[in-house]
Design a protein around this motif. Structure first.
Motif, PDB file in Angstrom:
ATOM      1  N   GLU A  45      36.775 -23.634  -5.589  1.00  0.00           N
ATOM      2  CA  GLU A  45      37.492 -24.213  -6.713  1.00  0.00           C
ATOM      3  C   GLU A  45      38.721 -25.025  -6.308  1.00  0.00           C
ATOM      4  O   GLU A  45      39.463 -25.485  -7.161  1.00  0.00           O
ATOM      5  N   HIS A  88      31.546 -28.819 -11.143  1.00  0.00           N
ATOM      6  CA  HIS A  88      31.697 -27.736 -12.121  1.00  0.00           C
ATOM      7  C   HIS A  88      31.850 -28.320 -13.529  1.00  0.00           C
ATOM      8  O   HIS A  88      31.248 -27.828 -14.491  1.00  0.00           O
ATOM      9  N   TRP A  98      37.615 -28.405 -16.196  1.00  0.00           N
ATOM     10  CA  TRP A  98      37.216 -28.700 -14.817  1.00  0.00           C
ATOM     11  C   TRP A  98      37.411 -30.168 -14.457  1.00  0.00           C
ATOM     12  O   TRP A  98      37.736 -30.489 -13.317  1.00  0.00           O
ATOM     13  N   GLN A 100      30.846 -22.630  -8.147  1.00  0.00           N
ATOM     14  CA  GLN A 100      31.946 -21.667  -8.225  1.00  0.00           C
ATOM     15  C   GLN A 100      32.494 -21.268  -6.860  1.00  0.00           C
ATOM     16  O   GLN A 100      33.517 -20.597  -6.785  1.00  0.00           O
ATOM     17  N   ARG A 124      40.963 -30.262 -13.473  1.00  0.00           N
ATOM     18  CA  ARG A 124      41.107 -29.683 -12.128  1.00  0.00           C
ATOM     19  C   ARG A 124      40.642 -30.658 -11.054  1.00  0.00           C
ATOM     20  O   ARG A 124      41.177 -30.671  -9.948  1.00  0.00           O
ATOM     21  N   ASN A 178      35.038 -29.301  -8.171  1.00  0.00           N
ATOM     22  CA  ASN A 178      35.533 -29.210  -9.544  1.00  0.00           C
ATOM     23  C   ASN A 178      34.851 -30.228 -10.447  1.00  0.00           C
ATOM     24  O   ASN A 178      34.550 -29.927 -11.609  1.00  0.00           O
TER      25      ASN A 178
END
Length: 97
Positions: A45, A54, A70, A42, A73, A51
């Motif tokens: 980002e 994540h 994610w 976290q 992203r 990402n």
């Protein structure tokens, strides 16, 4: 560090010193210490690798919807192989072997 060394380090109580944040999180993820890995994921980002990390962690958690977010992203397709295979691929991309 080589992949075999990284794997061997997983039997230690703490990650090796000098790991990047992504490798440190992967070290914890490989030991099923999800919360510690997720806290690291976290932190940034805006980085595609963070990402992807994540996304992997939410996939590991079983939250496919959050993982898909994610992956988008990270600019990556949702990984369809095993969690272990994805973890290995991520670790290998971060090590200079």
């Amino acid at each position: 560090m080589k992949y075999a060394d990284f794997l061997a380090s997983q039997t230690q109580s703490e990650p090796p010193t000098g790991l990047s944040p992504v490798l440190e999180a992967l070290w914890y993820a490989g030991r099923d210490e999800w919360h510690r890995a997720h806290n690291i994921a976290q932190d940034n980002e805006h980085d595609p690798m963070q990402n992807w990390l994540h996304a992997f962690l939410h996939r590991q958690e079983g939250d496919a919807g959050n993982a898909a977010y994610w992956y988008r992203r990270a600019g990556r397709a949702v990984f369809t192989g095993s969690l272990r295979r994805e973890w290995e691929e991520m670790v290998r991309t971060q090590l200079s072997e």
